[in-house]
Design a protein around this motif. Structure first.
Motif, mmCIF file in Angstrom:
data_model
loop_
_atom_site.group_PDB
_atom_site.id
_atom_site.type_symbol
_atom_site.label_atom_id
_atom_site.label_comp_id
_atom_site.label_asym_id
_atom_site.label_seq_id
_atom_site.Cartn_x
_atom_site.Cartn_y
_atom_site.Cartn_z
ATOM 1 N N GLY A 140 59.616 55.069 38.310
ATOM 2 C CA GLY A 140 58.593 54.105 38.710
ATOM 3 C C GLY A 140 59.094 52.679 38.667
ATOM 4 N N GLY A 141 59.852 52.354 37.611
ATOM 5 C CA GLY A 141 60.392 51.001 37.492
ATOM 6 C C GLY A 141 61.385 50.685 38.580
ATOM 7 N N GLU A 142 62.240 51.661 38.910
ATOM 8 C CA GLU A 142 63.226 51.470 39.970
ATOM 9 C C GLU A 142 62.544 51.310 41.327
ATOM 10 O OE1 GLU A 142 66.839 54.075 37.884
ATOM 11 O OE2 GLU A 142 65.445 55.019 39.289
ATOM 12 N N GLN A 143 61.486 52.090 41.562
ATOM 13 C CA GLN A 143 60.747 51.959 42.822
ATOM 14 C C GLN A 143 60.085 50.591 42.930
ATOM 15 O OE1 GLN A 143 58.069 55.236 43.477
ATOM 16 N NE2 GLN A 143 59.707 56.743 43.630
ATOM 17 N N GLN A 144 59.600 50.071 41.795
ATOM 18 C CA GLN A 144 58.993 48.743 41.819
ATOM 19 C C GLN A 144 60.033 47.684 42.152
ATOM 20 O OE1 GLN A 144 56.616 46.713 42.599
ATOM 21 N NE2 GLN A 144 55.265 47.433 40.993
ATOM 22 N N ILE A 159 55.193 35.084 48.620
ATOM 23 C CA ILE A 159 55.112 36.522 48.427
ATOM 24 C C ILE A 159 53.887 36.838 47.557
ATOM 25 C CG2 ILE A 159 56.716 36.484 46.453
ATOM 26 C CD1 ILE A 159 57.832 39.151 47.480
ATOM 27 N N MET A 160 53.050 37.749 48.037
ATOM 28 C CA MET A 160 51.863 38.191 47.305
ATOM 29 C C MET A 160 52.191 39.549 46.680
ATOM 30 S SD MET A 160 48.829 37.174 50.002
ATOM 31 C CE MET A 160 49.305 38.465 51.166
ATOM 32 N N ILE A 161 52.060 39.648 45.375
ATOM 33 C CA ILE A 161 52.487 40.850 44.655
ATOM 34 C C ILE A 161 51.303 41.412 43.877
ATOM 35 C CG2 ILE A 161 54.186 41.801 43.069
ATOM 36 C CD1 ILE A 161 55.944 39.410 43.571
ATOM 37 N N ASP A 162 50.966 42.658 44.169
ATOM 38 C CA ASP A 162 49.787 43.297 43.580
ATOM 39 C C ASP A 162 50.201 44.216 42.426
ATOM 40 O OD1 ASP A 162 47.282 44.271 43.061
ATOM 41 O OD2 ASP A 162 46.893 45.007 45.092
ATOM 42 N N GLU A 163 49.860 43.824 41.208
ATOM 43 C CA GLU A 163 50.089 44.621 39.986
ATOM 44 C C GLU A 163 51.533 45.128 39.868
ATOM 45 O OE1 GLU A 163 48.000 44.809 37.657
ATOM 46 O OE2 GLU A 163 45.942 44.867 38.388
ATOM 47 N N PRO A 164 52.516 44.230 39.855
ATOM 48 C CA PRO A 164 53.908 44.689 39.821
ATOM 49 C C PRO A 164 54.319 45.335 38.503
ATOM 50 C CG PRO A 164 53.831 42.322 39.544
ATOM 51 C CD PRO A 164 52.432 42.759 39.891
ATOM 52 N N THR A 165 53.585 45.086 37.418
ATOM 53 C CA THR A 165 53.997 45.631 36.119
ATOM 54 C C THR A 165 53.212 46.881 35.722
ATOM 55 O OG1 THR A 165 52.449 44.265 34.837
ATOM 56 C CG2 THR A 165 54.588 43.294 35.361
ATOM 57 N N GLU A 166 52.337 47.350 36.604
ATOM 58 C CA GLU A 166 51.507 48.514 36.287
ATOM 59 C C GLU A 166 52.373 49.737 35.988
ATOM 60 O OE1 GLU A 166 48.076 50.643 35.537
ATOM 61 O OE2 GLU A 166 48.252 48.502 35.936
ATOM 62 N N ILE A 172 61.199 46.610 31.451
ATOM 63 C CA ILE A 172 61.152 46.395 32.903
ATOM 64 C C ILE A 172 60.139 45.301 33.246
ATOM 65 C CG2 ILE A 172 60.807 47.496 35.150
ATOM 66 C CD1 ILE A 172 63.219 48.532 33.656
ATOM 67 N N VAL A 173 59.059 45.224 32.480
ATOM 68 C CA VAL A 173 58.080 44.147 32.681
ATOM 69 C C VAL A 173 58.761 42.791 32.500
ATOM 70 C CG1 VAL A 173 56.008 43.050 31.730
ATOM 71 C CG2 VAL A 173 56.069 45.534 32.047
ATOM 72 N N ASP A 174 59.604 42.675 31.476
ATOM 73 C CA ASP A 174 60.340 41.420 31.249
ATOM 74 C C ASP A 174 61.266 41.110 32.424
ATOM 75 O OD1 ASP A 174 59.091 41.159 28.811
ATOM 76 O OD2 ASP A 174 60.775 41.977 27.650
ATOM 77 N N LEU A 175 61.890 42.158 32.990
ATOM 78 C CA LEU A 175 62.753 41.981 34.159
ATOM 79 C C LEU A 175 61.971 41.435 35.344
ATOM 80 C CD1 LEU A 175 65.239 44.958 34.812
ATOM 81 C CD2 LEU A 175 65.741 42.509 34.800
ATOM 82 N N VAL A 176 60.779 42.004 35.559
ATOM 83 C CA VAL A 176 59.934 41.564 36.673
ATOM 84 C C VAL A 176 59.533 40.101 36.487
ATOM 85 C CG1 VAL A 176 57.712 41.882 37.823
ATOM 86 C CG2 VAL A 176 59.105 43.873 37.258
ATOM 87 N N ASP A 202 52.457 33.248 30.920
ATOM 88 C CA ASP A 202 53.814 32.777 30.616
ATOM 89 C C ASP A 202 54.518 32.185 31.831
ATOM 90 O OD1 ASP A 202 53.677 33.411 27.961
ATOM 91 O OD2 ASP A 202 54.800 35.282 28.114
ATOM 92 N N ILE A 203 54.302 32.756 33.017
ATOM 93 C CA ILE A 203 55.122 32.348 34.171
ATOM 94 C C ILE A 203 54.360 31.548 35.222
ATOM 95 C CG2 ILE A 203 56.612 34.368 33.835
ATOM 96 C CD1 ILE A 203 55.360 35.580 36.366
ATOM 97 N N SER A 204 53.031 31.455 35.114
ATOM 98 C CA SER A 204 52.239 30.804 36.173
ATOM 99 C C SER A 204 52.089 29.307 35.929
ATOM 100 C CB SER A 204 50.841 31.429 36.256
ATOM 101 O OG SER A 204 50.922 32.801 36.513
ATOM 102 N N GLN A 205 51.949 28.579 37.019
ATOM 103 C CA GLN A 205 51.580 27.163 36.929
ATOM 104 C C GLN A 205 50.053 26.992 36.938
ATOM 105 O OE1 GLN A 205 54.550 28.017 38.975
ATOM 106 N NE2 GLN A 205 55.190 27.618 36.870
#
Length: 237
Positions: A140-144, A159-166, A172-176, A202-205
Motif C-alpha cells: 500500500g505504501g509503495e502504491q501511494q 497538486i490536490m492530494i486526497d488522504e495520502p497517508t491513509e 511512510i507517513v513521515d516520508l509522504v 506540521d507542514i501546512s501554511q
C-alpha cells in the motif's frame, strides 16, 4: 502572494443530493493548504469538483481561468494535478511504465519539465528497486508513492492530494510529509485533504476545516491548535 486556485460559492451534487453548500477556498502560489474534517463532510467532493468529476455550480478559477464545465483531461493540461484516495494505478504495468504514462506529451507553456524519472527514484529509492515490478503487487505504501510520483510526472503547478497517508505505516507517513514539503520547495502548491491533524499542522501554511459541506474554519495551523472549540466540534472523534 498570488492566488493559484480560487474556489467561490461552490455547490456540488450527487444526483439530487446537495453535498457542498457554498464552499470558499483559496490556495496561493507556493503554499501547502490542508482541508480537514471528518469523513463524509465534503472534502473529497471539493477536490473532485475542481477536477471536473462532480456536477457543480459556482466558480473554480485556476490561474485566473474558469474550470467549471471543462473535462478532467483539459483541467490536467492546465497544470492541476490530482491524486485520488483510491491509489488509481495500472496494476499490470510496471512501476516505470506507470510513471511514464504520467508524463505529458506536450506542454501548453514553454516551461521546462521540472521532474524526471531520476527525481522520483531519488525521492523514493524503493521505487527504483521496484521499477520493473508490476504495480499490482506493490504494498500500500509503495502504491501511494507511485500514485504521487505519477501525478508529478505530469508537471502540475498545483497538486490536490486526497488522504495520502491513509493506511500507511508511521515511517511512510513521515516520508509522504517530507515529499510534500519538497514539492513546495520546488514551487508546487499543494491542496491536501487529510484526517491526520498532526501532519497537516506540521507542514501546512494555512488550514481549512469543513463540516456538513461548508467551511467552518480558516486560519493558520497555530490558530487551529489554539481553537479547542473548533477541533472538538468538527475534528475530534
Amino acid at each position: 502572494m498570488s492566488a493559484l486556485l480560487e474556489i467561490s460559492n461552490l455547490h456540488a451534487y450527487y444526483g439530487k443530493s446537495h453535498v457542498l453548500h457554498g464552499v470558499d477556498l483559496v490556495v496561493h502560489q507556493g503554499e501547502i493548504v490542508s482541508l480537514l474534517g471528518r469523513n463524509g463532510v465534503g472534502r473529497s467532493t471539493t477536490v473532485k469538483a475542481a477536477m471536473g468529476q462532480v456536477d457543480a455550480k459556482g466558480s473554480i478559477l485556476f490561474k485566473g481561468e474558469q474550470l467549471l464545465g471543462l473535462k478532467a483531461y483539459q483541467i490536467a493540461h492546465k497544470g492541476l494535478g490530482y491524486v485520488p484516495e483510491n491509489r488509481d494505478i495500472f496494476p499490470s504495468l510496471t512501476v516505470e511504465q506507470n510513471l511514464r504514462l504520467g508524463q505529458k506529451s506536450t506542454r501548453v507553456s514553454n516551461q521546462a519539465q521540472r521532474w524526471s524519472l531520476e527525481d522520483m527514484y531519488q525521492m523514493f529509492p524503493r521505487l527504483r528497486e521496484r521499477q520493473h515490478t508490476a504495480a499490482g503487487v506493490l504494498s500500500g505504501g509503495e502504491q501511494q508513492m507511485l500514485t504521487l510520483c505519477r501525478t508529478l510526472m505530469g508537471d502540475p503547478d498545483l497538486i490536490m492530494i486526497d488522504e495520502p497517508t491513509e493506511g500507511l505505516a508511521p515511517k511512510i507517513v513521515d516520508l509522504v510529509a517530507a515529499y510534500l514539503t519538497e514539492l513546495r520547495n520546488r514551487g508546487i502548491s499543494v491542496l491536501l485533504v487529510e484526517q491526520k491533524l498532526a501532519i497537516a499542522l506540521d507542514i501546512s501554511q494555512r488550514v481549512y476545516v469543513m463540516g456538513h459541506g461548508s467551511i467552518v474554519f480558516e486560519g493558520s495551523p497555530e490558530e487551529l491548535r489554539k481553537n479547542h472549540a473548533i477541533r472538538r466540534e468538527w475534528l475530534e472523534v
